[in-house]
Design an enzyme around this catalytic site. Structure first.
Site, PDB file in Angstrom:
ATOM      1  N   THR A 247       3.998   1.497  -0.914  1.00 16.35           N
ATOM      2  CA  THR A 247       4.720   1.512  -2.185  1.00 16.35           C
ATOM      3  C   THR A 247       3.839   2.078  -3.289  1.00 16.35           C
ATOM      4  O   THR A 247       4.291   2.884  -4.122  1.00 16.35           O
ATOM      5  CB  THR A 247       5.174   0.083  -2.546  1.00 16.35           C
ATOM      6  OG1 THR A 247       5.937  -0.454  -1.468  1.00 16.35           O
ATOM      7  CG2 THR A 247       6.017   0.078  -3.802  1.00 16.35           C
TER       8      THR A 247
ATOM      9  N   LYS B 255       0.826  -1.214   0.000  1.00 21.85           N
ATOM     10  CA  LYS B 255       0.000   0.000   0.000  1.00 21.85           C
ATOM     11  C   LYS B 255       0.860   1.265   0.000  1.00 21.85           C
ATOM     12  O   LYS B 255       0.598   2.189  -0.772  1.00 21.85           O
ATOM     13  CB  LYS B 255      -0.938  -0.024   1.207  1.00 21.85           C
ATOM     14  CG  LYS B 255      -1.805   1.215   1.377  1.00 21.85           C
ATOM     15  CD  LYS B 255      -2.976   0.956   2.285  1.00 21.85           C
ATOM     16  CE  LYS B 255      -2.615   0.269   3.570  1.00 21.85           C
ATOM     17  NZ  LYS B 255      -1.760   1.119   4.455  1.00 21.85           N
TER      18      LYS B 255
ATOM     19  N   PHE C  88       3.775  -8.453  -8.932  1.00 13.80           N
ATOM     20  CA  PHE C  88       4.912  -9.254  -8.483  1.00 13.80           C
ATOM     21  C   PHE C  88       5.404 -10.081  -9.673  1.00 13.80           C
ATOM     22  O   PHE C  88       4.611 -10.466 -10.542  1.00 13.80           O
ATOM     23  CB  PHE C  88       4.511 -10.182  -7.343  1.00 13.80           C
ATOM     24  CG  PHE C  88       4.508  -9.536  -5.979  1.00 13.80           C
ATOM     25  CD1 PHE C  88       5.387  -9.958  -4.985  1.00 13.80           C
ATOM     26  CD2 PHE C  88       3.627  -8.505  -5.681  1.00 13.80           C
ATOM     27  CE1 PHE C  88       5.388  -9.371  -3.726  1.00 13.80           C
ATOM     28  CE2 PHE C  88       3.620  -7.918  -4.429  1.00 13.80           C
ATOM     29  CZ  PHE C  88       4.507  -8.347  -3.449  1.00 13.80           C
TER      30      PHE C  88
ATOM     31  N   ARG D 140       2.344   8.235   7.182  1.00 14.45           N
ATOM     32  CA  ARG D 140       2.663   8.234   8.610  1.00 14.45           C
ATOM     33  C   ARG D 140       4.136   7.930   8.855  1.00 14.45           C
ATOM     34  O   ARG D 140       4.823   7.390   7.998  1.00 14.45           O
ATOM     35  CB  ARG D 140       1.831   7.168   9.340  1.00 14.45           C
ATOM     36  CG  ARG D 140       0.347   7.418   9.361  1.00 14.45           C
ATOM     37  CD  ARG D 140      -0.382   6.236   9.962  1.00 14.45           C
ATOM     38  NE  ARG D 140      -0.269   5.051   9.118  1.00 14.45           N
ATOM     39  CZ  ARG D 140      -0.525   3.813   9.532  1.00 14.45           C
ATOM     40  NH1 ARG D 140      -0.886   3.595  10.771  1.00 14.45           N
ATOM     41  NH2 ARG D 140      -0.405   2.799   8.703  1.00 14.45           N
TER      42      ARG D 140
ATOM     43  N   PHE E 155      -3.518  -0.297   7.133  1.00  8.55           N
ATOM     44  CA  PHE E 155      -4.047  -1.649   6.953  1.00  8.55           C
ATOM     45  C   PHE E 155      -5.135  -1.687   5.882  1.00  8.55           C
ATOM     46  O   PHE E 155      -5.101  -0.914   4.931  1.00  8.55           O
ATOM     47  CB  PHE E 155      -4.517  -2.225   8.280  1.00  8.55           C
ATOM     48  CG  PHE E 155      -3.401  -2.467   9.259  1.00  8.55           C
ATOM     49  CD1 PHE E 155      -2.280  -3.194   8.897  1.00  8.55           C
ATOM     50  CD2 PHE E 155      -3.446  -1.956  10.541  1.00  8.55           C
ATOM     51  CE1 PHE E 155      -1.238  -3.417   9.780  1.00  8.55           C
ATOM     52  CE2 PHE E 155      -2.406  -2.170  11.444  1.00  8.55           C
ATOM     53  CZ  PHE E 155      -1.306  -2.906  11.058  1.00  8.55           C
TER      54      PHE E 155
ATOM     55  N   TRP F 117       7.053  -0.726  -8.303  1.00  6.94           N
ATOM     56  CA  TRP F 117       8.171  -1.274  -7.534  1.00  6.94           C
ATOM     57  C   TRP F 117       9.400  -1.399  -8.435  1.00  6.94           C
ATOM     58  O   TRP F 117      10.509  -1.038  -8.038  1.00  6.94           O
ATOM     59  CB  TRP F 117       7.815  -2.639  -6.952  1.00  6.94           C
ATOM     60  CG  TRP F 117       8.831  -3.136  -5.953  1.00  6.94           C
ATOM     61  CD1 TRP F 117       8.776  -3.014  -4.597  1.00  6.94           C
ATOM     62  CD2 TRP F 117      10.066  -3.820  -6.246  1.00  6.94           C
ATOM     63  NE1 TRP F 117       9.904  -3.565  -4.017  1.00  6.94           N
ATOM     64  CE2 TRP F 117      10.710  -4.068  -5.009  1.00  6.94           C
ATOM     65  CE3 TRP F 117      10.686  -4.237  -7.412  1.00  6.94           C
ATOM     66  CZ2 TRP F 117      11.942  -4.717  -4.916  1.00  6.94           C
ATOM     67  CZ3 TRP F 117      11.925  -4.880  -7.335  1.00  6.94           C
ATOM     68  CH2 TRP F 117      12.528  -5.119  -6.092  1.00  6.94           C
TER      69      TRP F 117
ATOM     70  N   ALA G 125      -3.517   1.685  12.888  1.00 12.23           N
ATOM     71  CA  ALA G 125      -4.880   1.573  12.365  1.00 12.23           C
ATOM     72  C   ALA G 125      -5.664   0.454  13.031  1.00 12.23           C
ATOM     73  O   ALA G 125      -6.891   0.472  13.000  1.00 12.23           O
ATOM     74  CB  ALA G 125      -4.852   1.339  10.860  1.00 12.23           C
TER      75      ALA G 125
ATOM     76  N   LYS H 245       7.205  -6.248  11.416  1.00 15.67           N
ATOM     77  CA  LYS H 245       6.695  -5.571  10.230  1.00 15.67           C
ATOM     78  C   LYS H 245       7.798  -5.052   9.331  1.00 15.67           C
ATOM     79  O   LYS H 245       7.685  -5.041   8.112  1.00 15.67           O
ATOM     80  CB  LYS H 245       5.775  -4.421  10.651  1.00 15.67           C
ATOM     81  CG  LYS H 245       5.079  -3.729   9.484  1.00 15.67           C
ATOM     82  CD  LYS H 245       4.111  -2.678   9.984  1.00 15.67           C
ATOM     83  CE  LYS H 245       3.416  -2.006   8.799  1.00 15.67           C
ATOM     84  NZ  LYS H 245       3.571  -0.575   8.762  1.00 15.67           N
TER      85      LYS H 245
END
Length: 556
Positions: A73, A71, A381, A94, A301, A409, A273, A105
């Site tokens: 990214t 998210k 991906f 954030r 999230f 990415w 979140a 994480k």
């Protein structure tokens, strides 16, 4: 394959004064923290209030899985792509918490060629905002116990002190503790505990305050305890609000950094979140909106937690109205939602992708319920097959949306230009008719029920002992108009983190409620969620250290 940190370390960063200049800010408008990061000064913020706002775009996602969604990214990639197609855009995200960074994480600055830098500093101490929040919070805790020690003129009932201490680290041993042991000189013994800093009401207040005066007023309204006759005691009653404001003065100023493509990014605030409202600060978002044509921001999230809180709490309290939403998904995560084990994600499985799309469809439906036009960003991906990608795009087309394959990415902003053009079409098409999920006038319990039944699709909500009575007391005290923040697992629409897909008909148990009178919302703690997380069996901290060149290893 080149890693995120290797890419970040080869970034050609511009001096932060040059990034500020792209926003129309002069050297005197910022407070530099070295060459590559700065804070926007209070006097510069005060000079922006009469400017019109640009367009706000929300990036959210399906429920997180170990497979990854990307998210942040995507937020960065979309912001870079909008700049590439000529839209003056700022990104707002954030700050990262040390707890999950050293837990499981990892970093939170994007990935690949869609990152914000300096990545290492952002994921560690950055400009010290979280330390200031921790200090201000714990100053108030110390002043409560000190007031009681010196005679307790406010008649605080030590059994009804609601203000716990905080620290920015996962530590399950501090969830429930006893303080004041060791004799008369150490005060009165009582049971209390620690929360993680990102769950602190002070964090929420900093992220919802409009300016220093508003920050001071909100801090003063914090309810920390009750007297024996159930009267609330506030931080203002303890005369702690002034000193807390002093500690937070610099922290309230948004942090300015840049993407790998040298576009401006404001990284400020960091409430979780799953246990808080999960959005960057109002002051950063509003500043970006007044300095840019477009602002791309994210909510923590999945959309069930992050987007709902962004829309029902942040936008409601700040007077914001998003123009469009982007829902991030990956083929890998959809396969996990369709029942595929993590070790089997590399094998093509179109049927599992289709099953997993139920989670995607639920989020699409929920976001449209807020009156927002939505498009899906399918974060690519390398192992995704053409058939799996086509299955997601076909599903979205059947459900009135578009799934755009994004390769930010690998390619940076160039890999998200199609998504950027789609976002511009949605925004300039004027399709947004933003509305919150519930009105202020609805009772607190009805607000909880509305979120749980309409967003989570629960059959009903179960209030554990004392919850309904506590909500009634707060309504009698004038807090019934406040929005509600649900603290719940991020992994499922239910309170069972292992229940993936789009479950419905479950029960949401509300075990505790907390009043954040200063921040301006009520927290409902559901299921087994903890406001002080623990470390996993093998935390990331075990593999973090410095290499022979003095560089950080293992954090990313």
């Amino acid at each position: 394959m080149t890693t995120d940190i290797q890419i970040a370390r080869t970034a050609r960063k511009l001096p932060i004064v040059d990034i500020a200049a792209r926003l129309g800010l002069g050297e005197g408008d910022i407070l530099r923290y070295g060459a590559d990061k700065a804070k926007i000064a209070h006097h510069a913020l005060n000079g922006l209030t009469d400017r019109p706002r640009g367009h706000l775009v929300l990036v959210t996602a399906i429920n997180p899985t170990p497979a990854g969604e990307g998210k942040t990214t995507t937020t960065v990639g979309l912001g870079d792509a909008l700049n590439r197609i000529g839209k003056r855009t700022t990104i707002c995200i954030r700050e990262a918490s040390l707890g999950p960074n050293f837990g499981m994480k990892g970093g939170a600055a994007g990935g690949g060629h869609a990152q914000i830098v300096p990545m290492e500093e952002m994921n560690l101490h950055f400009t010290g905002d979280f330390h200031a929040i921790t200090a201000a919070h714990n100053l108030l805790a110390a002043m409560i116990d000190n007031h009681i020690y010196w005679g307790n003129d406010l008649d605080i009932d030590t059994r009804r002190i609601t203000w716990r201490r905080v620290m920015d680290m996962n530590d399950r041993a501090l969830r429930d503790i006893v303080v004041g042991l060791g004799g008369v000189s150490n005060g009165f013994s009582r049971q209390t505990g620690f929360d993680i800093t990102v769950a602190s009401e002070v964090m929420a207040i900093l992220c919802l305050a409009h300016d220093l005066d508003d920050l001071h007023a909100r801090l003063g309204r914090i309810v920390v305890a009750y007297t024996r006759d159930r009267r609330p005691v506030t931080a203002r009653d303890l005369r702690a609000d002034g000193a807390m404001t002093v500690l937070l003065r610099d922290a309230l100023q948004p942090n300015l950094v840049q993407t790998l493509e040298n576009n401006p990014a404001l990284v400020h605030g960091g409430p979780f979140a799953n246990i808080a409202h999960g959005c960057n600060s109002v002051i950063a978002t509003d500043t970006a909106l007044r300095l840019s044509d477009y602002v791309v921001t994210e909510a923590g999230f999945g959309a069930d937690l992050g987007a709902e809180k962004f829309l029902d709490i942040k936008c409601r309290l700040a007077g914001l109205a998003p123009a469009a939403a982007v829902l991030v998904a990956t083929v890998r995560a959809l396969k996990m939602n369709g029942g595929v084990a993590r070790e089997d994600l590399g094998t093509e499985n179109v049927a599992a992708v289709v099953r997993g799309c139920a989670n995607l469809g639920r989020h699409l439906e929920n976001l449209r319920g807020f009156g927002l036009p939505v498009t899906v960003a399918l974060n690519h991906f390398l192992g995704d097959s053409a058939a799996e990608i086509a299955a997601v795009q076909d599903y979205c087309a059947r459900h009135g949306s578009t799934a755009i394959l994004c390769q930010h990415w690998a390619r940076g902003g160039a890999g998200a230009e199609e998504l950027a053009r789609r976002v511009v079409d949605m925004v300039e098409g004027g399709g947004a008719d933003f509305r919150t999920l519930y009105p202020d006038s609805m009772s607190l319990w009805q607000k909880i029920e509305t979120i749980c039944t309409r967003i989570y699709r629960a059959a009903h909500v179960e209030a554990l002992s004392g919850v309904r009575a506590q909500l009634d007391l707060w309504e009698e005290g004038g807090h019934g108009h406040l929005p509600v923040c649900i603290a719940k697992t991020q992994y499922s629409f239910s309170t069972d983190p292992d229940l993936r897909g789009a479950p419905e008909g479950h029960v949401i148990p509300v075990r505790e409620v907390r009043l954040n009178a200063g921040a301006g919302f009520v927290v409902a703690i559901c299921g087994e969620i903890m406001t002080m997380p623990g470390l996993p069996r093998h935390p990331a901290a075990e593999t973090i250290g410095l290499n022979d060149m003095g560089q950080i290893e293992g954090l990313f």
